[in-house]
Design a protein around this motif. Structure first.
Motif, PDB file in Angstrom:
ATOM      1  N   CYS A 142       0.719 -29.333 -45.980  1.00 15.55           N
ATOM      2  CA  CYS A 142       1.506 -30.565 -45.990  1.00 15.55           C
ATOM      3  C   CYS A 142       0.812 -31.668 -45.188  1.00 15.55           C
ATOM      4  O   CYS A 142       0.792 -32.831 -45.604  1.00 15.55           O
ATOM      5  CB  CYS A 142       2.895 -30.299 -45.431  1.00 15.55           C
ATOM      6  SG  CYS A 142       3.941 -29.271 -46.483  1.00 15.55           S
ATOM      7  N   SER A 143       0.235 -31.313 -44.048  1.00 15.14           N
ATOM      8  CA  SER A 143      -0.480 -32.304 -43.240  1.00 15.14           C
ATOM      9  C   SER A 143      -1.670 -32.868 -43.996  1.00 15.14           C
ATOM     10  O   SER A 143      -1.952 -34.076 -43.949  1.00 15.14           O
ATOM     11  CB  SER A 143      -0.944 -31.665 -41.927  1.00 15.14           C
ATOM     12  OG  SER A 143       0.154 -31.209 -41.166  1.00 15.14           O
ATOM     13  N   GLN A 144      -2.375 -32.015 -44.711  1.00 16.04           N
ATOM     14  CA  GLN A 144      -3.529 -32.472 -45.494  1.00 16.04           C
ATOM     15  C   GLN A 144      -3.095 -33.435 -46.593  1.00 16.04           C
ATOM     16  O   GLN A 144      -3.747 -34.461 -46.830  1.00 16.04           O
ATOM     17  CB  GLN A 144      -4.244 -31.265 -46.094  1.00 16.04           C
ATOM     18  CG  GLN A 144      -5.463 -31.631 -46.936  1.00 16.04           C
ATOM     19  CD  GLN A 144      -6.128 -30.403 -47.535  1.00 16.04           C
ATOM     20  OE1 GLN A 144      -5.768 -29.271 -47.217  1.00 16.04           O
ATOM     21  NE2 GLN A 144      -7.082 -30.635 -48.415  1.00 16.04           N
ATOM     22  N   LEU A 145      -2.004 -33.112 -47.269  1.00 15.54           N
ATOM     23  CA  LEU A 145      -1.522 -33.978 -48.342  1.00 15.54           C
ATOM     24  C   LEU A 145      -1.025 -35.311 -47.798  1.00 15.54           C
ATOM     25  O   LEU A 145      -1.247 -36.368 -48.399  1.00 15.54           O
ATOM     26  CB  LEU A 145      -0.413 -33.266 -49.115  1.00 15.54           C
ATOM     27  CG  LEU A 145      -0.851 -32.021 -49.904  1.00 15.54           C
ATOM     28  CD1 LEU A 145       0.356 -31.301 -50.455  1.00 15.54           C
ATOM     29  CD2 LEU A 145      -1.805 -32.404 -51.021  1.00 15.54           C
ATOM     30  N   ILE A 146      -0.343 -35.280 -46.641  1.00 16.04           N
ATOM     31  CA  ILE A 146       0.110 -36.525 -46.036  1.00 16.04           C
ATOM     32  C   ILE A 146      -1.080 -37.380 -45.597  1.00 16.04           C
ATOM     33  O   ILE A 146      -1.076 -38.609 -45.718  1.00 16.04           O
ATOM     34  CB  ILE A 146       1.042 -36.234 -44.853  1.00 16.04           C
ATOM     35  CG1 ILE A 146       2.343 -35.610 -45.361  1.00 16.04           C
ATOM     36  CG2 ILE A 146       1.343 -37.490 -44.070  1.00 16.04           C
ATOM     37  CD1 ILE A 146       3.133 -36.511 -46.280  1.00 16.04           C
ATOM     38  N   GLU A 147      -2.124 -36.742 -45.097  1.00 20.68           N
ATOM     39  CA  GLU A 147      -3.334 -37.478 -44.693  1.00 20.68           C
ATOM     40  C   GLU A 147      -3.968 -38.168 -45.895  1.00 20.68           C
ATOM     41  O   GLU A 147      -4.442 -39.305 -45.798  1.00 20.68           O
ATOM     42  CB  GLU A 147      -4.324 -36.515 -44.040  1.00 20.68           C
ATOM     43  CG  GLU A 147      -5.583 -37.202 -43.522  1.00 20.68           C
ATOM     44  CD  GLU A 147      -6.560 -36.212 -42.914  1.00 20.68           C
ATOM     45  OE1 GLU A 147      -7.691 -36.634 -42.606  1.00 20.68           O
ATOM     46  OE2 GLU A 147      -6.191 -35.023 -42.761  1.00 20.68           O
ATOM     47  N   GLU A 148      -3.964 -37.487 -47.045  1.00 18.31           N
ATOM     48  CA  GLU A 148      -4.490 -38.121 -48.260  1.00 18.31           C
ATOM     49  C   GLU A 148      -3.646 -39.325 -48.653  1.00 18.31           C
ATOM     50  O   GLU A 148      -4.175 -40.355 -49.090  1.00 18.31           O
ATOM     51  CB  GLU A 148      -4.522 -37.108 -49.403  1.00 18.31           C
ATOM     52  CG  GLU A 148      -5.582 -36.034 -49.270  1.00 18.31           C
ATOM     53  CD  GLU A 148      -5.666 -35.170 -50.517  1.00 18.31           C
ATOM     54  OE1 GLU A 148      -4.979 -35.500 -51.513  1.00 18.31           O
ATOM     55  OE2 GLU A 148      -6.423 -34.177 -50.512  1.00 18.31           O
ATOM     56  N   ALA A 149      -2.332 -39.206 -48.500  1.00 15.68           N
ATOM     57  CA  ALA A 149      -1.461 -40.331 -48.837  1.00 15.68           C
ATOM     58  C   ALA A 149      -1.675 -41.501 -47.886  1.00 15.68           C
ATOM     59  O   ALA A 149      -1.668 -42.664 -48.304  1.00 15.68           O
ATOM     60  CB  ALA A 149       0.001 -39.878 -48.813  1.00 15.68           C
ATOM     61  N   GLU A 150      -1.891 -41.211 -46.607  1.00 12.51           N
ATOM     62  CA  GLU A 150      -2.118 -42.280 -45.635  1.00 12.51           C
ATOM     63  C   GLU A 150      -3.428 -43.005 -45.893  1.00 12.51           C
ATOM     64  O   GLU A 150      -3.524 -44.216 -45.719  1.00 12.51           O
ATOM     65  CB  GLU A 150      -2.103 -41.700 -44.223  1.00 12.51           C
ATOM     66  CG  GLU A 150      -0.729 -41.237 -43.763  1.00 12.51           C
ATOM     67  CD  GLU A 150      -0.786 -40.578 -42.398  1.00 12.51           C
ATOM     68  OE1 GLU A 150      -1.911 -40.218 -41.969  1.00 12.51           O
ATOM     69  OE2 GLU A 150       0.274 -40.427 -41.759  1.00 12.51           O
ATOM     70  N   SER A 151      -4.444 -42.273 -46.307  1.00 14.26           N
ATOM     71  CA  SER A 151      -5.752 -42.886 -46.540  1.00 14.26           C
ATOM     72  C   SER A 151      -5.863 -43.535 -47.911  1.00 14.26           C
ATOM     73  O   SER A 151      -6.846 -44.228 -48.189  1.00 14.26           O
ATOM     74  CB  SER A 151      -6.854 -41.826 -46.394  1.00 14.26           C
ATOM     75  OG  SER A 151      -6.688 -40.800 -47.357  1.00 14.26           O
ATOM     76  N   GLY A 152      -4.884 -43.306 -48.775  1.00 10.98           N
ATOM     77  CA  GLY A 152      -4.933 -43.890 -50.106  1.00 10.98           C
ATOM     78  C   GLY A 152      -5.736 -43.098 -51.105  1.00 10.98           C
ATOM     79  O   GLY A 152      -5.936 -43.557 -52.236  1.00 10.98           O
ATOM     80  N   ARG A 153      -6.209 -41.904 -50.746  1.00 10.30           N
ATOM     81  CA  ARG A 153      -7.004 -41.107 -51.685  1.00 10.30           C
ATOM     82  C   ARG A 153      -6.151 -40.496 -52.784  1.00 10.30           C
ATOM     83  O   ARG A 153      -6.657 -40.190 -53.862  1.00 10.30           O
ATOM     84  CB  ARG A 153      -7.750 -40.008 -50.930  1.00 10.30           C
ATOM     85  CG  ARG A 153      -8.914 -40.504 -50.076  1.00 10.30           C
ATOM     86  CD  ARG A 153      -9.553 -39.349 -49.342  1.00 10.30           C
ATOM     87  NE  ARG A 153      -8.665 -38.815 -48.314  1.00 10.30           N
ATOM     88  CZ  ARG A 153      -8.767 -37.603 -47.811  1.00 10.30           C
ATOM     89  NH1 ARG A 153      -9.671 -36.767 -48.268  1.00 10.30           N
ATOM     90  NH2 ARG A 153      -7.935 -37.209 -46.864  1.00 10.30           N
ATOM     91  N   SER A 154      -4.892 -40.274 -52.529  1.00 12.37           N
ATOM     92  CA  SER A 154      -4.007 -39.718 -53.543  1.00 12.37           C
ATOM     93  C   SER A 154      -2.586 -40.157 -53.244  1.00 12.37           C
ATOM     94  O   SER A 154      -2.300 -40.738 -52.194  1.00 12.37           O
ATOM     95  CB  SER A 154      -4.100 -38.190 -53.588  1.00 12.37           C
ATOM     96  OG  SER A 154      -3.598 -37.626 -52.386  1.00 12.37           O
ATOM     97  N   ILE A 155      -1.724 -39.878 -54.186  1.00 11.77           N
ATOM     98  CA  ILE A 155      -0.308 -40.228 -54.069  1.00 11.77           C
ATOM     99  C   ILE A 155       0.490 -38.954 -54.274  1.00 11.77           C
ATOM    100  O   ILE A 155       0.250 -38.192 -55.209  1.00 11.77           O
ATOM    101  CB  ILE A 155       0.088 -41.283 -55.120  1.00 11.77           C
ATOM    102  CG1 ILE A 155      -0.739 -42.561 -54.926  1.00 11.77           C
ATOM    103  CG2 ILE A 155       1.577 -41.582 -55.044  1.00 11.77           C
ATOM    104  CD1 ILE A 155      -0.589 -43.540 -56.067  1.00 11.77           C
ATOM    105  N   ILE A 156       1.435 -38.701 -53.382  1.00  9.35           N
ATOM    106  CA  ILE A 156       2.348 -37.566 -53.511  1.00  9.35           C
ATOM    107  C   ILE A 156       3.705 -38.136 -53.891  1.00  9.35           C
ATOM    108  O   ILE A 156       4.295 -38.907 -53.127  1.00  9.35           O
ATOM    109  CB  ILE A 156       2.449 -36.749 -52.216  1.00  9.35           C
ATOM    110  CG1 ILE A 156       1.055 -36.405 -51.677  1.00  9.35           C
ATOM    111  CG2 ILE A 156       3.270 -35.491 -52.444  1.00  9.35           C
ATOM    112  CD1 ILE A 156       0.224 -35.567 -52.614  1.00  9.35           C
ATOM    113  N   ALA A 157       4.198 -37.781 -55.068  1.00 12.33           N
ATOM    114  CA  ALA A 157       5.464 -38.339 -55.546  1.00 12.33           C
ATOM    115  C   ALA A 157       6.102 -37.363 -56.518  1.00 12.33           C
ATOM    116  O   ALA A 157       5.553 -36.297 -56.817  1.00 12.33           O
ATOM    117  CB  ALA A 157       5.229 -39.704 -56.203  1.00 12.33           C
ATOM    118  N   LEU A 158       7.282 -37.736 -57.016  1.00 15.64           N
ATOM    119  CA  LEU A 158       7.994 -36.941 -58.018  1.00 15.64           C
ATOM    120  C   LEU A 158       7.678 -37.468 -59.406  1.00 15.64           C
ATOM    121  O   LEU A 158       7.520 -38.678 -59.605  1.00 15.64           O
ATOM    122  CB  LEU A 158       9.506 -37.008 -57.783  1.00 15.64           C
ATOM    123  CG  LEU A 158      10.047 -36.492 -56.450  1.00 15.64           C
ATOM    124  CD1 LEU A 158      11.557 -36.653 -56.419  1.00 15.64           C
ATOM    125  CD2 LEU A 158       9.668 -35.045 -56.229  1.00 15.64           C
TER     126      LEU A 158
END
Length: 682
Positions: free
Chosen positions: A581-597
């Motif tokens: 979860c921390s890794q995915l949130i870090e990607e979202a913060e950096s703009g490398r990916s988006i976590i959504a529904l």
């Protein structure tokens, strides 16, 4: 890539501490409790729901064998028919199903004060304190009777035939018909039951009366054949039609039909040539007459009530059509218009529309809190189709409750009604709940898109979402082709309801601004014009990518929380849940990916890439053949592509690709068309 395939670790077994995000930060929470108390129950708990179709089918088979017990077994006991052939097979089947029903009772949940209880120990404790011992006794009698019949007439087990008579007392437990009532509750609201309600009631009463008189007839024969007589005679010694032969020596079929005729005569207070000739028969006759007095009048009153109810409904329809004709005559409406009005009214009076809250005055008896809770439960399944409302439902239940109460209302358009028409100002959006809603473009500029909407709209389709975030004018017509139901969402009321909590308010505002930007930018040549059904590039993942970083992190954390809460087991390839979860949130913060529904409510990891498809007049395509790495050329044949960075739109990514990879000015290139393609990689 679906998060479901990236995160998998059984939180129940590992009981790890999962890092959860509160507002825009993290806090520690027990993943086990999150999963155990989630609204999405585990598969085993859901299987214990007594309303499942598999349990209804099982109960239907049990009822069929119950009818077998009520018809065949009294006859076998009264006339001493041996258990052979098909009868023996049915008896064994009945015993097997009764045993299986007893076993499943330890796993089938129950309702207590309106709540479904699926706890294994609570189910077992309730059954053991209730019907376990009676069920066990009935099952043992079943199997001992079958064993006694199979052992032969000389076997000691033959005494169980006497014990089998005790099973008739067990039928009083079966006559409690909890399974029958459960099935009746399931089918009572069906269209078939509503259409043939009087006929269904009549058939049920006739079948119940026949079963009752069948058992009474068997008991009457047993009394005549085995009961003691102080006069030395029984009704079986009565001559048949003044002949020398008596009912004792007549054929079994005639004996049974005579006893059945006598039973029906007693229950309906009719006449019969058979009379009691001893005290036992006289007492039984008096009991049957009293039962017939009560039962017969009850049956007649129930049939009369149903027929009167049907006549009152027909009378109300006749009154409505008569008043309609009078209205048309008084207002001088004649000819084709009057004919069409009367035909449509008569047709709609024949069909029942779906009930709304206004049709149920009894709901006013509920407290305000319970009325609100009921309305929320009714709205939940419909708004689950929209990712934004689904996230708000899980993250901010209070704001979601206010939104359901203040902004959502069910509308039941009848066949031929217009939901909205082109050129009218929109007041809100609509979610298709059921029925047949069609949509067609009606403004020429928008018809030039070449888009056609054929067939009825699917359940969960959102119409005119633009009206929730801006002033919108409908560009097409939505019409009900059959009796339908939609959930109307008023835009202004929704906006006011979702502003109480700062995090929810900021997220909804960011979503609305991103949607509005995509709406005003949707025009040729880059995209087609927007309409009531589709606005280009407004998928939830696309809009999240255009939000500020704080809102994107909130969406990512809320999506992961909802995934953990609604999934009993998650797979992490050996990593801890909090680390993934921390890794995915870090990607979202950096703009490398988006976590959504996504539209199905499943958390996904989204990466946006802009791809250039450049063709000449000969339909030759510009492709990249390879890459130069450390002076070495490596083949890499693909279309030119550029990954979109933080908050970047697809046109901005294309302009950056043209300037960096091709050295072209963005003004030197004219974009003819843009399309969106979603690829899911497991």
């Amino acid at each position: 890539v679906r998060i479901r395939n990236v995160i998998a670790k059984c939180a129940f077994q590992q009981r790890q501490k999962t890092a959860m995000i509160s507002e825009y930060g993290w806090h520690q929470a027990d993943a086990t409790n999150e999963v155990a108390t989630a609204s999405g129950a585990s598969g085993l708990a859901a299987f214990r729901n007594p309303g499942l179709l598999i349990w209804l089918v099982f109960d239907a088979f049990a009822i069929i064998l119950l009818l077998y017990d009520l018809t065949i077994m009294p006859y076998l006991l009264a006339w001493q028919v041996p258990l052979e052939g098909v009868v023996r097979g049915l008896a064994i089947s009945s015993a097997i199903l009764r045993t299986a029903d007893m076993a499943t009772a330890f796993f089938k949940g129950f309702y207590q004060t309106g709540e479904l209880v699926v706890n294994q120990w609570a189910i077992a404790h309730r059954y053991c304190r209730g019907w376990f011992l009676p069920d066990l006794a009935l099952v043992l009698i079943d199997w001992l009777f079958i064993a006694g019949e199979a052992a032969g007439s000389d076997s000691p087990l033959r005494f169980m035939k006497v014990g089998k008579a005790l099973r008739l007392f067990g039928l009083t437990k079966l006559l409690r018909v909890r399974k029958v009532f459960r099935l009746l509750d399931y089918f009572e609201g069906s269209a078939f039951y509503n259409t043939f309600r009087v006929t269904s009631t009549f058939i049920s009463l006739i079948v119940g009366m026949l079963l009752t008189t069948h058992i009474v007839a068997c008991l009457w024969f047993v009394i005549g054949a085995a009961a003691p007589s102080e006069t030395g005679r029984t009704w079986l010694d009565t001559p048949v039609a003044n002949q020398e032969v008596s009912y004792q020596d007549i054929h079994t079929l005639f004996q049974y039909t005579t006893a059945l005729h006598w039973a029906i005569a007693q229950c309906t207070l009719g006449a019969m040539e058979i009379s009691p000739v001893n005290a036992t028969e006289r007492v039984f006759t008096v009991v049957c007459l009293l039962f017939g007095l009560v039962c017969g009048s009850s049956v007649i009153s129930m049939l009369s009530a149903n027929m009167v109810d049907t006549l009152m409904m027909q009378r109300e329809r006749t009154k409505q059509t008569r008043l309609l004709r009078r209205y048309l005559e008084e207002n001088l409406v004649i000819g084709a218009v009057a004919f069409k009005v009367q035909c449509q009214v008569r047709e709609r009076l024949k069909h029942r529309s779906r009930l709304t809250k206004d049709d149920l005055p009894c709901l006013e008896l509920l407290s305000n809190a319970l009325q609100t809770e009921l309305h929320i439960e009714v709205c939940k399944p419909q708004v689950a189709f929209h990712p934004l409302l689904r996230l708000v439902q899980h993250e901010d239940p209070k704001s979601f409750a206010r939104a359901c109460t203040a902004a959502m209302q069910f509308v039941n358009p009848r066949s031929g009604d217009d939901l909205f028409v082109a050129g009218a100002g929109a007041t809100g959006a609509y979610i298709v709940v059921s029925g047949n809603i069609s949509y067609s473009l009606a403004i020429q500029k928008f018809e030039s898109n070449g888009t056609r909407y054929d067939g009825p709209l699917a359940q969960g389709t959102l119409l005119a979402e633009s009206a929730l975030w801006c002033h919108w004018t409908h560009v097409g017509n939505a019409k009900a082709e059959g009796d339908s139901q939609v959930l109307a969402i008023r835009g202004e009321a929704l906006a006011h309801a979702l502003t109480s909590r700062p995090s929810t308010s900021d997220f909804v505002a960011a979503y609305g601004r991103a949607f509005h930007k995509r709406l005003v930018a949707a025009h040729p040549p880059s995209t087609k014009y927007p309409d009531d059904l589709e606005v280009p590039f407004t998928d939830f993942g696309d809009l999240v990518g255009r939000m500020p970083i704080v809102a994107r992190v909130w969406v990512a954390s809320a999506s992961l929380r909802m995934l953990i809460r609604e999934t009993s087991s998650i797979f992490t390839f050996g990593k801890s849940v909090s680390a993934v979860c921390s890794q995915l949130i870090e990607e979202a913060e950096s703009g490398r990916s988006i976590i959504a529904l996504n539209s199905e409510g499943v958390a996904v990891r989204i990466v946006s890439v802009t791809v250039l498809d450049l063709r000449d007049q000969f339909d030759r395509v510009l492709v990249q053949l390879g890459k130069l790495q450390s002076g070495v050329a490596k083949e890499d044949c693909q279309l030119p592509a550029e990954k979109q960075v933080d908050g970047e739109a697809h046109m901005q990514a294309l302009q950056r690709m043209l300037s960096t990879k091709f050295g072209l000015s963005p003004d030197a290139v004219q974009v003819q068309q843009t399309t969106q393609q979603v690829t899911i990689k497991a």
